[in-house]
Design a protein around this motif. Structure first.
Motif, PDB file in Angstrom:
ATOM      1  N   GLY A 187       0.927  -1.063   0.033  1.00 49.04           N
ATOM      2  CA  GLY A 187       0.019   0.020   0.082  1.00 49.04           C
ATOM      3  C   GLY A 187       0.642   1.310  -0.118  1.00 49.04           C
ATOM      4  N   LEU A 188       1.820   1.260   0.774  1.00 43.21           N
ATOM      5  CA  LEU A 188       2.591   2.427   0.776  1.00 43.21           C
ATOM      6  C   LEU A 188       3.468   2.618  -0.629  1.00 43.21           C
ATOM      7  CD1 LEU A 188       4.173   1.833   4.244  1.00 43.21           C
ATOM      8  CD2 LEU A 188       2.806   3.889   3.875  1.00 43.21           C
ATOM      9  N   VAL A 189       3.873   1.738  -1.165  1.00 43.63           N
ATOM     10  CA  VAL A 189       4.678   1.689  -2.439  1.00 43.63           C
ATOM     11  C   VAL A 189       3.478   2.339  -3.522  1.00 43.63           C
ATOM     12  CG1 VAL A 189       5.528   0.389  -4.427  1.00 43.63           C
ATOM     13  CG2 VAL A 189       6.192  -0.207  -1.976  1.00 43.63           C
ATOM     14  N   VAL A 190       2.309   1.662  -3.734  1.00 40.22           N
ATOM     15  CA  VAL A 190       1.446   2.056  -4.316  1.00 40.22           C
ATOM     16  C   VAL A 190       0.954   3.577  -4.292  1.00 40.22           C
ATOM     17  CG1 VAL A 190      -1.159   1.598  -5.351  1.00 40.22           C
ATOM     18  CG2 VAL A 190       0.623  -0.282  -4.964  1.00 40.22           C
ATOM     19  N   ALA A 191       0.654   3.798  -3.124  1.00 43.81           N
ATOM     20  CA  ALA A 191       0.193   5.271  -2.729  1.00 43.81           C
ATOM     21  C   ALA A 191       1.346   6.288  -3.104  1.00 43.81           C
ATOM     22  CB  ALA A 191      -0.003   5.301  -0.985  1.00 43.81           C
ATOM     23  N   ALA A 192       2.542   6.021  -2.773  1.00 43.91           N
ATOM     24  CA  ALA A 192       3.592   6.863  -3.277  1.00 43.91           C
ATOM     25  C   ALA A 192       3.783   7.117  -4.844  1.00 43.91           C
ATOM     26  CB  ALA A 192       5.069   6.433  -2.447  1.00 43.91           C
ATOM     27  N   LEU A 193       3.730   6.078  -5.445  1.00 41.80           N
ATOM     28  CA  LEU A 193       3.868   6.095  -6.801  1.00 41.80           C
ATOM     29  C   LEU A 193       2.508   6.867  -7.489  1.00 41.80           C
ATOM     30  CD1 LEU A 193       5.293   2.675  -7.872  1.00 41.80           C
ATOM     31  CD2 LEU A 193       6.345   4.823  -7.754  1.00 41.80           C
ATOM     32  N   ASP A 194       1.358   6.497  -6.711  1.00 41.09           N
ATOM     33  CA  ASP A 194       0.258   7.128  -7.266  1.00 41.09           C
ATOM     34  C   ASP A 194       0.035   8.802  -7.067  1.00 41.09           C
ATOM     35  OD1 ASP A 194      -0.763   4.934  -8.289  1.00 41.09           O
ATOM     36  OD2 ASP A 194      -2.190   4.220  -6.652  1.00 41.09           O
ATOM     37  N   THR A 195       0.505   8.875  -5.959  1.00 37.82           N
ATOM     38  CA  THR A 195       0.594  10.529  -5.700  1.00 37.82           C
ATOM     39  C   THR A 195       1.505  11.198  -6.479  1.00 37.82           C
ATOM     40  OG1 THR A 195       0.048   9.822  -3.205  1.00 37.82           O
ATOM     41  CG2 THR A 195       1.172  11.892  -3.660  1.00 37.82           C
ATOM     42  N   VAL A 196       2.925  10.651  -6.665  1.00 35.10           N
ATOM     43  CA  VAL A 196       3.746  11.200  -7.667  1.00 35.10           C
ATOM     44  C   VAL A 196       3.062  11.270  -8.914  1.00 35.10           C
ATOM     45  CG1 VAL A 196       5.998  10.927  -8.579  1.00 35.10           C
ATOM     46  CG2 VAL A 196       5.533  10.427  -6.234  1.00 35.10           C
ATOM     47  N   GLY A 197       2.631  10.452  -9.465  1.00 37.92           N
ATOM     48  CA  GLY A 197       2.116  10.287 -10.725  1.00 37.92           C
ATOM     49  C   GLY A 197       1.062  11.464 -11.116  1.00 37.92           C
ATOM     50  N   LEU A 198       0.056  11.617  -9.868  1.00 38.89           N
ATOM     51  CA  LEU A 198      -1.201  12.435 -10.301  1.00 38.89           C
ATOM     52  C   LEU A 198      -0.475  13.774  -9.894  1.00 38.89           C
ATOM     53  CD1 LEU A 198      -3.694  10.549  -7.775  1.00 38.89           C
ATOM     54  CD2 LEU A 198      -3.582  10.876 -10.379  1.00 38.89           C
ATOM     55  N   LEU A 199       0.537  14.192  -9.167  1.00 39.20           N
ATOM     56  CA  LEU A 199       1.039  15.385  -8.984  1.00 39.20           C
ATOM     57  C   LEU A 199       1.629  15.701 -10.385  1.00 39.20           C
ATOM     58  CD1 LEU A 199       2.663  15.312  -5.373  1.00 39.20           C
ATOM     59  CD2 LEU A 199       0.943  16.770  -6.290  1.00 39.20           C
ATOM     60  N   VAL A 200       2.393  14.957 -11.029  1.00 44.29           N
ATOM     61  CA  VAL A 200       2.914  15.225 -12.318  1.00 44.29           C
ATOM     62  C   VAL A 200       1.948  15.498 -13.420  1.00 44.29           C
ATOM     63  CG1 VAL A 200       4.216  14.143 -14.332  1.00 44.29           C
ATOM     64  CG2 VAL A 200       4.935  13.783 -11.922  1.00 44.29           C
ATOM     65  N   MET A 201       0.796  14.996 -13.008  1.00 44.14           N
ATOM     66  CA  MET A 201      -0.416  15.200 -14.332  1.00 44.14           C
ATOM     67  C   MET A 201      -1.073  16.455 -13.926  1.00 44.14           C
ATOM     68  SD  MET A 201      -1.729  11.220 -15.583  1.00 44.14           S
ATOM     69  CE  MET A 201      -1.674  10.587 -13.863  1.00 44.14           C
ATOM     70  N   TRP A 238     -10.507  13.988 -22.129  1.00 47.73           N
ATOM     71  CA  TRP A 238     -10.446  12.575 -22.267  1.00 47.73           C
ATOM     72  C   TRP A 238      -9.012  11.899 -22.069  1.00 47.73           C
ATOM     73  CZ3 TRP A 238     -14.806  10.137 -21.452  1.00 47.73           C
ATOM     74  CH2 TRP A 238     -16.061  10.752 -21.685  1.00 47.73           C
ATOM     75  N   GLY A 239      -8.018  12.945 -22.555  1.00 51.70           N
ATOM     76  CA  GLY A 239      -6.835  12.295 -22.599  1.00 51.70           C
ATOM     77  C   GLY A 239      -6.094  12.170 -21.071  1.00 51.70           C
ATOM     78  N   ARG A 240      -6.502  13.068 -20.441  1.00 52.58           N
ATOM     79  CA  ARG A 240      -6.172  13.145 -18.911  1.00 52.58           C
ATOM     80  C   ARG A 240      -6.682  11.895 -18.218  1.00 52.58           C
ATOM     81  NH1 ARG A 240      -4.464  17.616 -16.178  1.00 52.58           N
ATOM     82  NH2 ARG A 240      -3.827  18.314 -18.084  1.00 52.58           N
ATOM     83  N   LEU A 241      -8.150  11.609 -18.494  1.00 53.88           N
ATOM     84  CA  LEU A 241      -8.531  10.546 -17.981  1.00 53.88           C
ATOM     85  C   LEU A 241      -7.920   9.225 -18.389  1.00 53.88           C
ATOM     86  CD1 LEU A 241     -11.040   8.912 -16.751  1.00 53.88           C
ATOM     87  CD2 LEU A 241     -12.173   9.270 -19.074  1.00 53.88           C
ATOM     88  N   LEU A 242      -7.465   9.217 -19.659  1.00 55.39           N
ATOM     89  CA  LEU A 242      -6.801   7.841 -20.031  1.00 55.39           C
ATOM     90  C   LEU A 242      -5.579   7.761 -19.518  1.00 55.39           C
ATOM     91  CD1 LEU A 242      -7.002   5.475 -22.183  1.00 55.39           C
ATOM     92  CD2 LEU A 242      -5.700   7.032 -23.897  1.00 55.39           C
ATOM     93  N   ALA A 243      -4.885   8.777 -19.223  1.00 54.96           N
ATOM     94  CA  ALA A 243      -3.460   8.736 -18.410  1.00 54.96           C
ATOM     95  C   ALA A 243      -3.788   8.257 -17.032  1.00 54.96           C
ATOM     96  CB  ALA A 243      -3.066  10.378 -18.507  1.00 54.96           C
ATOM     97  N   VAL A 244      -4.703   8.745 -16.393  1.00 49.80           N
ATOM     98  CA  VAL A 244      -4.841   8.263 -15.006  1.00 49.80           C
ATOM     99  C   VAL A 244      -5.254   6.930 -15.125  1.00 49.80           C
ATOM    100  CG1 VAL A 244      -6.293   8.501 -13.030  1.00 49.80           C
ATOM    101  CG2 VAL A 244      -5.642  10.498 -14.233  1.00 49.80           C
ATOM    102  N   VAL A 245      -6.006   6.495 -16.046  1.00 46.58           N
ATOM    103  CA  VAL A 245      -6.333   4.955 -16.014  1.00 46.58           C
ATOM    104  C   VAL A 245      -5.124   4.036 -16.246  1.00 46.58           C
ATOM    105  CG1 VAL A 245      -7.751   3.158 -17.393  1.00 46.58           C
ATOM    106  CG2 VAL A 245      -8.878   5.465 -16.652  1.00 46.58           C
ATOM    107  N   VAL A 246      -4.217   4.496 -17.198  1.00 44.79           N
ATOM    108  CA  VAL A 246      -3.174   3.926 -17.656  1.00 44.79           C
ATOM    109  C   VAL A 246      -2.330   3.787 -16.471  1.00 44.79           C
ATOM    110  CG1 VAL A 246      -1.013   3.735 -18.991  1.00 44.79           C
ATOM    111  CG2 VAL A 246      -3.258   4.218 -19.971  1.00 44.79           C
ATOM    112  N   LEU A 247      -1.999   4.918 -15.572  1.00 44.62           N
ATOM    113  CA  LEU A 247      -1.296   5.047 -14.428  1.00 44.62           C
ATOM    114  C   LEU A 247      -1.942   3.973 -13.279  1.00 44.62           C
ATOM    115  CD1 LEU A 247       1.000   6.111 -12.499  1.00 44.62           C
ATOM    116  CD2 LEU A 247      -0.806   7.779 -11.781  1.00 44.62           C
ATOM    117  N   TYR A 248      -3.083   3.873 -12.964  1.00 46.15           N
ATOM    118  CA  TYR A 248      -3.687   2.975 -12.104  1.00 46.15           C
ATOM    119  C   TYR A 248      -3.931   1.517 -12.744  1.00 46.15           C
ATOM    120  CZ  TYR A 248      -5.206   6.258  -8.580  1.00 46.15           C
ATOM    121  OH  TYR A 248      -5.231   7.281  -7.471  1.00 46.15           O
ATOM    122  N   GLY A 249      -3.766   1.428 -14.048  1.00 48.33           N
ATOM    123  CA  GLY A 249      -3.686  -0.072 -14.505  1.00 48.33           C
ATOM    124  C   GLY A 249      -2.353  -0.535 -14.345  1.00 48.33           C
TER     125      GLY A 249
END
Length: 406
Positions: A253-267, A307-318
């Motif tokens: 959970g810590l690994v996933v949360a850290a990577l998700d937070t960084v990715g969402l901040l970049v986007m 829609w492009g940003r939505l697709l980027a979030v889906v790819v990140l979480y996927g």
């Protein structure tokens, strides 16, 4: 005899030879009396005592199924009480190594227990504070995307009209995407959260009492082990496996949360810290937790960048959440706690229906508790462990049979 001189002379008596006395024969021992043969009589019919072994297997299975149904229905009706109790129990199990370590270092018992209570309370306070502040900001942020939402709905309407979708159906879909209604819903959730203060007080009280009771676990176990050693061993395994599950889930959970937070901040997704915290909390929900954590940032990505940003979030979480949480983590969880992936998924569905959202989070610990009570504590039920447990990958490879064609 008369002697010639006139004197009477006595002839000595002749001695008879001594004959030994004949031995007296022993008295004959009377033979033991032979008991008379019993006269055969007709047995008196008696009613057999019903036992579980004599019942048909179908009757046993039906009775066990009926009993399980009644127990599950009772648990569901008392979910308002049992869910906080189970949550407090798991939290205390997770944090109890701290006072043990402090006591080994010579810290007094009362001080070690106080440290445990403060740790649990501080963790809950931080999580609740971050969630309340973030959800309040989200409720104030959503109305600002009303214009963007209307543009998206208009574009979606024109696109659907090319596929001969009627305007009435489009209008119904647009009504369902009303952000003002969503904002009011979030405000009502926040209002409901204040009314749940009594439940929070109940949970904190349970944590307090269980934290103090945790200090006497060793003494209680020493008294029980003499009479029920199997039960003590089963509960010790439950505590050990629950901690291992929590450690594995927390690390992932810590690994996933850290990577998700960084990715969402970049986007540039708003409230990235909140969505990282949500990803961390949903990581304790087996198999499908990433879907719950994906929806809010995906919607905000759509409103923020299209829609492009939505697709980027889906790819990140996927890539991150699906691969780590749904593919890699279940294997480690299964090896850590001894439950197969199928049993873990079915336990998620069952406990979510019985206890609600808390049941989804505590699905694996609750399944381990049931396994300890019904399987691990009874040697006759150990065969069930072979059906619902996970086989370590090394052992599985060792016992694999080669194909017939090879």
């Amino acid at each position: 005899m008369i002697h010639p001189h006139g004197a009477i002379r006595l002839r000595p008596a002749r001695r008879r030879p001594h004959r030994p006395a004949e031995p007296v024969p022993p008295e004959p021992v009377p033979p033991e009396p032979v008991p008379p043969e019993p006269v055969p009589t007709e047995p008196v019919p008696t009613e057999p005592v019903p036992t579980g072994a004599g019942l048909p297997r179908a009757v046993v299975l039906l009775g066990a199924g009926a009993a399980a149904t009644v127990v599950i229905a009772g648990l569901r009706s008392a979910a308002w009480l049992l869910a906080p109790v189970f949550l407090a129990m798991v939290v205390v199990i997770a944090a109890s190594p701290l006072p043990r370590w402090l006591r080994r270092k010579g810290v007094p018992n009362w001080l070690a227990t106080t440290a445990l209570v403060l740790l649990v309370y501080a963790t809950i306070a931080i999580v609740v504070l971050v969630m309340v502040v973030s959800v309040a900001r989200l409720a104030s942020l959503l109305p600002t995307y009303a214009g963007r939402a209307d543009d998206l709905v208009g574009g979606l309407t024109s696109t659907l009209s090319r596929f001969h979708v009627g305007p009435d159906q489009v209008r119904q879909a647009a009504d369902g995407l009303d952000l003002d209604r969503l904002a009011r819903l979030l405000e009502s959730v926040l209002g409901t959260a204040t009314s749940l203060a009594s439940n929070l007080v109940f949970l904190l009280s349970l944590l307090l009492f269980l934290s103090f009771e945790a200090a006497t676990v060793d003494a209680r176990r020493a008294r029980i082990v003499a009479d029920r050693p199997g039960m003590v061993e089963a509960f010790a395994g439950f505590v050990h496996n629950t901690r291992r599950y929590l450690v594995v889930s927390t690390v992932f959970g810590l690994v996933v949360a850290a990577l998700d937070t960084v990715g969402l901040l970049v986007m540039g997704i708003p409230l990235a810290v909140l969505w990282g915290l949500l990803a961390f909390l949903t990581n304790y929900i087996p198999n499908v937790g990433f879907v719950i954590g994906l929806l809010p940032p995906a919607v905000l990505g759509l409103l923020e960048g299209g829609w492009g940003r939505l697709l980027a979030v889906v790819v990140l979480y996927g890539v991150l959440n699906f691969v780590l949480q749904s593919v890699v983590q279940p294997r480690f969880v299964g090896d850590a706690v001894g439950l197969s992936s199928t049993v873990t998924f079915l336990s998620l569905i069952l406990w979510s229906w019985v206890l609600g959202p808390i049941g989804a989070v505590l699905a694996v610990p609750l399944s381990l508790l049931v396994k300890a009570l019904l399987v691990d504590s009874d040697p006759r039920a150990r065969w069930v462990d072979a059906m619902i447990g996970s086989v370590p990958r090394t052992k599985a490879r060792r016992h694999e049979k080669p194909d017939e064609g090879t």
